[in-house]
Design a protein around this motif. Structure first.
Motif, short mmCIF file in Angstrom:
data_model
loop_
_atom_site.label_atom_id
_atom_site.label_comp_id
_atom_site.label_asym_id
_atom_site.label_seq_id
_atom_site.Cartn_x
_atom_site.Cartn_y
_atom_site.Cartn_z
N ASP A 1 0.80 -1.22 0.00
CA ASP A 1 0.00 0.00 0.00
C ASP A 1 0.84 1.28 0.00
O ASP A 1 0.51 2.24 -0.70
N GLU B 1 -2.08 -1.71 -7.27
CA GLU B 1 -3.15 -0.84 -7.77
C GLU B 1 -2.67 0.41 -8.50
O GLU B 1 -3.47 1.08 -9.15
N THR B 2 -1.40 0.76 -8.37
CA THR B 2 -0.93 2.01 -8.99
C THR B 2 0.26 1.75 -9.91
O THR B 2 0.98 0.76 -9.76
N LYS B 3 0.46 2.70 -10.83
CA LYS B 3 1.59 2.59 -11.76
C LYS B 3 2.92 2.70 -11.02
O LYS B 3 3.89 2.04 -11.38
N ASN B 4 2.95 3.54 -10.00
CA ASN B 4 4.19 3.69 -9.22
C ASN B 4 4.59 2.36 -8.58
O ASN B 4 5.78 2.01 -8.53
N GLN B 5 3.60 1.65 -8.08
CA GLN B 5 3.89 0.34 -7.48
C GLN B 5 4.43 -0.63 -8.53
O GLN B 5 5.40 -1.35 -8.29
N TYR C 1 -4.68 -2.83 -10.81
CA TYR C 1 -3.96 -2.09 -11.84
C TYR C 1 -4.01 -2.84 -13.17
O TYR C 1 -4.11 -2.23 -14.25
#
Length: 675
Positions: A604, A636-640, A657
């Motif tokens: 997260d 869930e995110t592009k950064n992850q 994502y």
């Protein structure tokens, strides 16, 4: 050593063997091998003793068996001259066999094994057997002297190495593929034969000479004292070690399977056994600590553990006669009472507890307020004790509970019907009508971002309540022990879907199925899996069984055995939600799992939080160092994705994502669009 004496200096003499004692020596060696193998198996399992303790015991058992066999074998040989042993050298001769056994078992128990490691183990064991034999020969004190045939000398050592290698190789392979007492016995006999074969081949290549001035005795001498002593000591020690192994086995299995580690109280399995097997229980009280999760979140799990221990100790101090206290769930403690007409006594005792918990309690110099409810129920002689807990569940599912430490008695007029009961009553119809259905969420490779697997998840479109979240109905099914029926339904549905895709010539991916904790160790699970595989002609490699870390640690010994069985049957096994349950780093290396699945909570705050990122990278490195597949869920995110893809291309990622969980038709469209 190898050169015979001049003809004028000695007379060649020979002896005779006693066949019964030769057979006895082989039995001793085989018994020692069986004992050592049984103890060596403990190294592969959880135990209260460190694995090295079992390694040492196995080595002592094997070493002492080799030693005993040699001297019993020597006692079987009658020679026409008097002989005795140097006691110091006789005692020292056991050391090579123990050291060689230790090295052989140590090598063969390493996680990464190869043909070379089996061969090296066989060489150590064979050389140890030979060293013990020839050291034992050197301990003989006699007027005669002996000479070794160099070819027979070398052959005896080679035979010991070859037979030891074969026995160790078969034993190691059967641990993985065919773990049963028959193969263990066969392996023990082969290992037992390695020792006598070396001994008797070595003795066949040994020639005894008696000086010409020394007259032969009229009788052939057999050292009966040594025989009796060797057999007595050897058999006594071996049986004692075997009994110790058996006792510890049973003790470990009982402690792990039936006792809660934290509170030292009997666990849910013991509770269910008491209700099923003992008809004397007539009353029950269950405390449900409602705010324990909040306590864990606010103060940490260690603090929450102390709260549970405090609550268990308070209930334990009641000392109600003919009562038994259990921890049946993370936040539930149950008190079972024997005897009739104890409702008033039980109510008064629970109200005393309630009065204590109305005031804040002191834990680690912090005051916290326990919020819970106590449900109580009683039955008469005509009713089954099994009904006690179902009555409690009816109380605890009541929407009227305020969790202000009320003591609530089961009332059939109030608690007979509830939302939970509606769920339970409609689950069979939901499976039959396909109101309950499966969706599939892809797993993708972090480097290529191509699909490599799927996870099957349950959804419920209820005819009255609409779409129900799994977080709503799954706990109800678990509490009422209906989750195993739904799991069986999932297994058959997944296998049927694989069969459909195979018939449509579509690519097949491994599909993960969540297995509830209480069902992991049930024999029914494996039977259901095999039945579904046979019905739809599905290969077990297409299924991965996901079990949670907490469920494994709650019944570690039984879970380890179950996981081994699944792996031997060809299934992959994933440890789900790793890091969210009891810390299991010390046990992770012993788990025969194939996949480590890291919980969403570790992802997260990545990559914003340096600490979270460092922790996640450490867990990933740990998993790969153990040769496990590592799956990160909740991405869930592009950064992850960028962070995980750049740091490790061997990761498998799963989350919104990439894709939400989809029905099969949606999944096929998604695969087409991402191929």
């Amino acid at each position: 050593m190898f050169s015979p004496p001049p003809i004028d200096n000695g007379i060649e003499v020979s002896g005779e063997y006693s066949l019964p004692i030769v057979i006895l020596s082989i039995i001793i060696a085989s018994l020692a091998s069986f004992t050592a193998i049984s103890m060596n198996e403990r190294i592969q399992k959880n135990s209260f003793f460190h694995r090295n303790i079992w390694l040492i015991l196995a080595s002592i058992a094997m070493g002492f068996g080799i030693w005993s066999m040699h001297f019993v074998g020597m006692s079987a040989l009658s020679l026409p001259f008097k002989m005795h042993y140097d006691y110091l050298l006789t005692c020292l001769s056991i050391i090579p066999s123990i050291i060689a056994s230790f090295l052989a078992f140590y090598i063969v128990n390493q996680k990464k094994r190869s043909f070379a490691s089996y061969l090296l183990s066989g060489i150590f064991m064979g050389i140890g057997i030979a060293t013990m034999h020839y050291t034992g020969m050197a301990s003989m004190v006699m007027e005669a002297y002996y000479v070794y045939n160099p070819w027979m000398f070398a052959t005896s050592i080679i035979i010991a190495i070859i037979v030891s290698f074969i026995a160790i190789y078969i034993f190691s392979r059967q641990q993985k593929y065919a773990k049963n007492n028959y193969i263990k016995a066969i392996t023990s006999i082969m290992m037992g034969l390695a020792v006598p074969s070396m001994h008797y081949i070595g003795m066949a290549g040994t020639t005894f000479y008696l000086p010409r001035h020394q007259a032969m005795t009229a009788e052939l001498h057999m050292n009966m004292t040594l025989l009796i002593t060797g057999v007595t000591i050897g058999i006594t020690l071996l049986l004692a070690l075997l009994q110790l192994s058996s006792l510890v086995d049973r003790y470990v299995d009982y402690r792990v399977s039936h006792i809660d580690i934290l509170t030292k109280l009997p666990n849910r399995r013991s509770f269910e056994k008491a209700l099923n097997d003992d008809g004397s229980y007539r009353s029950i009280a269950v405390w449900n600590l409602h705010n324990l999760e909040k306590v864990n979140n606010d103060h940490g799990y260690h603090f929450g553990d102390e709260v549970i221990q405090y609550a268990a100790n308070v209930l334990r101090q009641l000392n109600l006669p003919l009562s038994d206290l259990y921890r049946i769930d993370g936040n539930r403690l149950a008190l079972l009472l024997q005897g009739n007409d104890r409702l008033i006594e039980l109510q008064q005792a629970m109200k005393i507890i309630s009065a204590k918990w109305v005031q804040p309690i002191l834990i680690q110099e912090k005051k916290i307020l326990l919020q819970g409810v106590c449900a109580i129920s009683t039955i008469d002689d005509q009713q089954s004790p099994k009904r006690l807990y179902s009555d409690i569940l009816a109380v605890l599912s009541s929407p009227s509970i305020q969790y202000q430490n009320e003591v609530i008695r089961f009332d059939p007029l109030i608690h007979t019907y509830s939302f939970e009961q509606e769920i339970l009553n409609s689950i069979d119809q939901a499976m039959k009508n396909d109101d309950l259905f499966l969706v599939y969420q892809p797993k993708v490779n972090a480097g290529t971002q191509k699909i490599v697997g799927l996870e099957a998840l349950i959804r419920w479109n209820h005819p009255e309540h609409g779409f129900l979240s799994p977080s709503v109905f799954i706990p109800i099914l678990e509490q009422s022990h209906r989750i195993s029926d739904v799991t069986n339904w999932v297994i058959f549905k997944v296998c049927h879907q694989i069969k459909i895709w195979e018939e449509q010539k579509l690519p097949l991916y491994q599909i993960a199925i969540n297995i509830p904790g209480e069902y992991v160790t049930s024999p029914r699970l494996l039977k259901t899996l095999k039945k579904a595989l046979n019905k739809y002609s599905v290969n077990p490699s297409h299924l991965e069984l996901e079990i949670t870390e907490t469920s494994v640690m709650e019944s570690a010994e039984s879970s380890m055995r179950a996981i081994n069985t699944f792996r031997e049957a060809g299934f992959s096994v994933a440890l789900d939600d790793f890091g969210t349950g009891i810390s299991s780093l010390s046990n992770l290396r012993q788990m025969p799992i194939s996949t480590l699945k890291i919980d969403k909570s570790f992802v997260d705050e990545v990559p914003q939080s340096e600490k979270d990122s460092a922790i996640l990278e450490a867990i990933i490195a740990l998993g790969h160092s153990l040769n496990l597949n590592v799956v990160i869920e909740g991405v869930e995110t592009k950064n992850q994705v960028d962070f995980l893809s750049s740091s490790e291309s061997l990761l498998l990622l799963q989350g919104y994502y990439f894709a939400k969980p989809m029905i099969p038709e949606e999944l096929l469209e998604w695969i087409k669009g991402n191929s």
